[in-house]
Write a protein that holds these residues in place. Structure first.
Motif, PDB file in Angstrom:
ATOM      1  N   LEU A 156       7.420  -7.321   5.790  1.00  0.00           N
ATOM      2  CA  LEU A 156       7.152  -6.573   4.555  1.00  0.00           C
ATOM      3  C   LEU A 156       7.600  -7.356   3.334  1.00  0.00           C
ATOM      4  O   LEU A 156       6.869  -7.498   2.356  1.00  0.00           O
ATOM      5  N   ILE A 157       8.837  -7.834   3.376  1.00  0.00           N
ATOM      6  CA  ILE A 157       9.414  -8.537   2.231  1.00  0.00           C
ATOM      7  C   ILE A 157       8.565  -9.740   1.850  1.00  0.00           C
ATOM      8  O   ILE A 157       8.244  -9.958   0.678  1.00  0.00           O
ATOM      9  N   GLU A 158       8.183 -10.528   2.844  1.00  0.00           N
ATOM     10  CA  GLU A 158       7.528 -11.801   2.563  1.00  0.00           C
ATOM     11  C   GLU A 158       6.033 -11.676   2.323  1.00  0.00           C
ATOM     12  O   GLU A 158       5.429 -12.576   1.739  1.00  0.00           O
ATOM     13  N   GLN A 159       5.417 -10.560   2.746  1.00  0.00           N
ATOM     14  CA  GLN A 159       3.968 -10.461   2.608  1.00  0.00           C
ATOM     15  C   GLN A 159       3.502  -9.282   1.750  1.00  0.00           C
ATOM     16  O   GLN A 159       2.337  -9.237   1.357  1.00  0.00           O
TER      17      GLN A 159
ATOM     18  N   PRO B 255     -19.511   2.069  -2.591  1.00  0.00           N
ATOM     19  CA  PRO B 255     -19.302   1.047  -3.646  1.00  0.00           C
ATOM     20  C   PRO B 255     -17.960   1.149  -4.347  1.00  0.00           C
ATOM     21  O   PRO B 255     -17.489   0.166  -4.919  1.00  0.00           O
ATOM     22  N   ASP B 256     -17.329   2.334  -4.337  1.00  0.00           N
ATOM     23  CA  ASP B 256     -16.041   2.496  -5.001  1.00  0.00           C
ATOM     24  C   ASP B 256     -14.922   1.984  -4.090  1.00  0.00           C
ATOM     25  O   ASP B 256     -14.788   2.420  -2.944  1.00  0.00           O
ATOM     26  N   ALA B 257     -14.086   1.058  -4.610  1.00  0.00           N
ATOM     27  CA  ALA B 257     -13.034   0.441  -3.798  1.00  0.00           C
ATOM     28  C   ALA B 257     -12.023   1.461  -3.295  1.00  0.00           C
ATOM     29  O   ALA B 257     -11.536   1.365  -2.164  1.00  0.00           O
ATOM     30  N   PHE B 258     -11.699   2.456  -4.111  1.00  0.00           N
ATOM     31  CA  PHE B 258     -10.697   3.443  -3.713  1.00  0.00           C
ATOM     32  C   PHE B 258     -11.234   4.366  -2.622  1.00  0.00           C
ATOM     33  O   PHE B 258     -10.483   4.803  -1.747  1.00  0.00           O
ATOM     34  N   VAL B 259     -12.523   4.648  -2.652  1.00  0.00           N
ATOM     35  CA  VAL B 259     -13.128   5.445  -1.586  1.00  0.00           C
ATOM     36  C   VAL B 259     -13.074   4.668  -0.266  1.00  0.00           C
ATOM     37  O   VAL B 259     -12.799   5.233   0.793  1.00  0.00           O
ATOM     38  N   ARG B 260     -13.312   3.372  -0.343  1.00  0.00           N
ATOM     39  CA  ARG B 260     -13.242   2.538   0.873  1.00  0.00           C
ATOM     40  C   ARG B 260     -11.829   2.514   1.426  1.00  0.00           C
ATOM     41  O   ARG B 260     -11.624   2.530   2.653  1.00  0.00           O
ATOM     42  N   ILE B 261     -10.827   2.467   0.533  1.00  0.00           N
ATOM     43  CA  ILE B 261      -9.439   2.500   0.993  1.00  0.00           C
ATOM     44  C   ILE B 261      -9.159   3.807   1.721  1.00  0.00           C
ATOM     45  O   ILE B 261      -8.546   3.816   2.797  1.00  0.00           O
ATOM     46  N   ASN B 262      -9.619   4.929   1.161  1.00  0.00           N
ATOM     47  CA  ASN B 262      -9.405   6.224   1.810  1.00  0.00           C
ATOM     48  C   ASN B 262     -10.048   6.268   3.193  1.00  0.00           C
ATOM     49  O   ASN B 262      -9.489   6.833   4.138  1.00  0.00           O
ATOM     50  N   ALA B 263     -11.228   5.672   3.311  1.00  0.00           N
ATOM     51  CA  ALA B 263     -11.903   5.635   4.607  1.00  0.00           C
ATOM     52  C   ALA B 263     -11.104   4.812   5.606  1.00  0.00           C
ATOM     53  O   ALA B 263     -10.997   5.175   6.789  1.00  0.00           O
ATOM     54  N   ARG B 264     -10.522   3.720   5.138  1.00  0.00           N
ATOM     55  CA  ARG B 264      -9.716   2.882   6.052  1.00  0.00           C
ATOM     56  C   ARG B 264      -8.438   3.612   6.471  1.00  0.00           C
ATOM     57  O   ARG B 264      -7.977   3.453   7.610  1.00  0.00           O
TER      58      ARG B 264
ATOM     59  N   ILE C   2       0.798   2.641   3.593  1.00  0.00           N
ATOM     60  CA  ILE C   2       0.865   3.131   4.966  1.00  0.00           C
ATOM     61  C   ILE C   2       0.545   1.954   5.876  1.00  0.00           C
ATOM     62  O   ILE C   2      -0.351   1.153   5.581  1.00  0.00           O
ATOM     63  N   LEU C   3       1.311   1.832   6.950  1.00  0.00           N
ATOM     64  CA  LEU C   3       1.197   0.676   7.837  1.00  0.00           C
ATOM     65  C   LEU C   3       0.758   1.093   9.226  1.00  0.00           C
ATOM     66  O   LEU C   3       1.238   2.097   9.767  1.00  0.00           O
ATOM     67  N   LEU C   4      -0.144   0.318   9.806  1.00  0.00           N
ATOM     68  CA  LEU C   4      -0.435   0.400  11.235  1.00  0.00           C
ATOM     69  C   LEU C   4       0.304  -0.748  11.888  1.00  0.00           C
ATOM     70  O   LEU C   4       0.080  -1.913  11.544  1.00  0.00           O
TER      71      LEU C   4
ATOM     72  N   ALA D  48      -2.336  -2.720   6.515  1.00  0.00           N
ATOM     73  CA  ALA D  48      -1.613  -2.013   5.471  1.00  0.00           C
ATOM     74  C   ALA D  48      -2.594  -1.520   4.429  1.00  0.00           C
ATOM     75  O   ALA D  48      -3.501  -2.269   4.015  1.00  0.00           O
ATOM     76  N   GLU D  49      -2.456  -0.267   4.020  1.00  0.00           N
ATOM     77  CA  GLU D  49      -3.330   0.299   2.988  1.00  0.00           C
ATOM     78  C   GLU D  49      -2.482   0.922   1.895  1.00  0.00           C
ATOM     79  O   GLU D  49      -1.521   1.623   2.161  1.00  0.00           O
ATOM     80  N   GLN D  50      -2.857   0.631   0.659  1.00  0.00           N
ATOM     81  CA  GLN D  50      -2.100   1.125  -0.481  1.00  0.00           C
ATOM     82  C   GLN D  50      -2.307   2.618  -0.671  1.00  0.00           C
ATOM     83  O   GLN D  50      -3.431   3.114  -0.634  1.00  0.00           O
ATOM     84  N   LEU D  51      -1.209   3.343  -0.881  1.00  0.00           N
ATOM     85  CA  LEU D  51      -1.249   4.775  -1.148  1.00  0.00           C
ATOM     86  C   LEU D  51      -1.112   5.086  -2.629  1.00  0.00           C
ATOM     87  O   LEU D  51      -1.718   6.029  -3.134  1.00  0.00           O
ATOM     88  N   TRP D  52      -0.277   4.316  -3.339  1.00  0.00           N
ATOM     89  CA  TRP D  52      -0.081   4.557  -4.763  1.00  0.00           C
ATOM     90  C   TRP D  52       0.523   3.298  -5.390  1.00  0.00           C
ATOM     91  O   TRP D  52       1.039   2.428  -4.704  1.00  0.00           O
ATOM     92  N   ILE D  53       0.407   3.208  -6.688  1.00  0.00           N
ATOM     93  CA  ILE D  53       1.002   2.098  -7.430  1.00  0.00           C
ATOM     94  C   ILE D  53       1.291   2.564  -8.849  1.00  0.00           C
ATOM     95  O   ILE D  53       0.583   3.411  -9.398  1.00  0.00           O
TER      96      ILE D  53
END
Length: 214
Positions: free
Chosen positions: A4-7, A96-105, A193-195, A208-213
């Motif tokens: 996590l730290i390094e990547q 086409p929306d990047a955030f929708v694709r993230i939710n699908a992943r 969130i991590l698998l 790894a998929e981003q949940l918030w920033i």
């Protein structure tokens, strides 16, 4: 934790001098005003170059404990984790929306670990993992300590702090989901969130998929 730290921690563990060298090298590669929007070719080029520069600095830092930065472990239930809700499962991965694709992943991660009712899993992923200590981690590019409990305000996150959720395993206990929140001061923070998957007896981050920033 080392992975996590390094990547995933955006070089925040590197000494200030190393980050300054990375910044200067990036400025030479990209003109002012370059478009770094998520999903663009320029963004992918930037990310590839930055990862290479970080790897160089990471190798210089390896086991040089005198230059290690400290990352604090958050286990205070007063702060908890950033609220997370599983997005609708009907969203297409080719949207086409990047955030929708993230939710699908994110939904695809759950299908790999929790193919049925997700309600219990969601409770665990929104629950702070508090029964951990720095002794549970062995790091070679950073130090880890418990977040000081004598802070004046429990919600004062001016020091770099990482908090973990409980872990959700698949029935065979070969894959698992967990999430973390990383706070780095002011409006600086993010969560993923991590698998993770057990490979040759060792747990590795597979996705790894981003949940918030912030």
């Amino acid at each position: 934790m080392t992975e996590l730290i390094e990547q995933h921690f955006y070089s925040s563990y590197l000494p200030d001098s190393a980050n300054e060298q990375i910044r200067q090298a990036i400025q030479l590669q990209f003109p002012q005003g370059s478009d770094f929007k998520l999903g663009t070719v320029e963004f992918e080029r930037y990310r590839t170059i930055r990862k290479g520069l970080e790897a160089i600095q990471q190798n210089r830092l390896f086991n040089d404990s005198a230059r290690f930065k400290t990352i604090y472990l958050g286990t205070d239930s007063r702060r908890g984790l950033y609220p997370f809700t599983l997005p609708p499962s009907s969203q297409p991965t080719e949207h086409p929306d990047a955030f929708v694709r993230i939710n699908a992943r994110i939904n695809s991660l759950f299908l790999q670990v929790v193919p049925g009712d997700t309600s219990v899993a969601m409770q665990q992923l929104n629950a702070l993992q508090s029964a951990i200590s720095p002794a549970d981690f062995q790091l070679c590019t950073a130090k880890i300590s418990l977040r000081p409990s004598n802070r004046k305000r429990p919600f004062d996150w001016d020091i770099r702090t990482v908090s973990f959720s409980n872990i959700v395993f698949n029935p065979a206990q070969t894959k698992a989901l967990l999430r973390y929140d990383m706070y780095c001061g002011g409006n600086c923070g993010f969560g993923e969130i991590l698998l993770v998957e057990k490979v040759n007896g060792n747990w590795q981050i597979k996705q790894a998929e981003q949940l918030w920033i912030s």
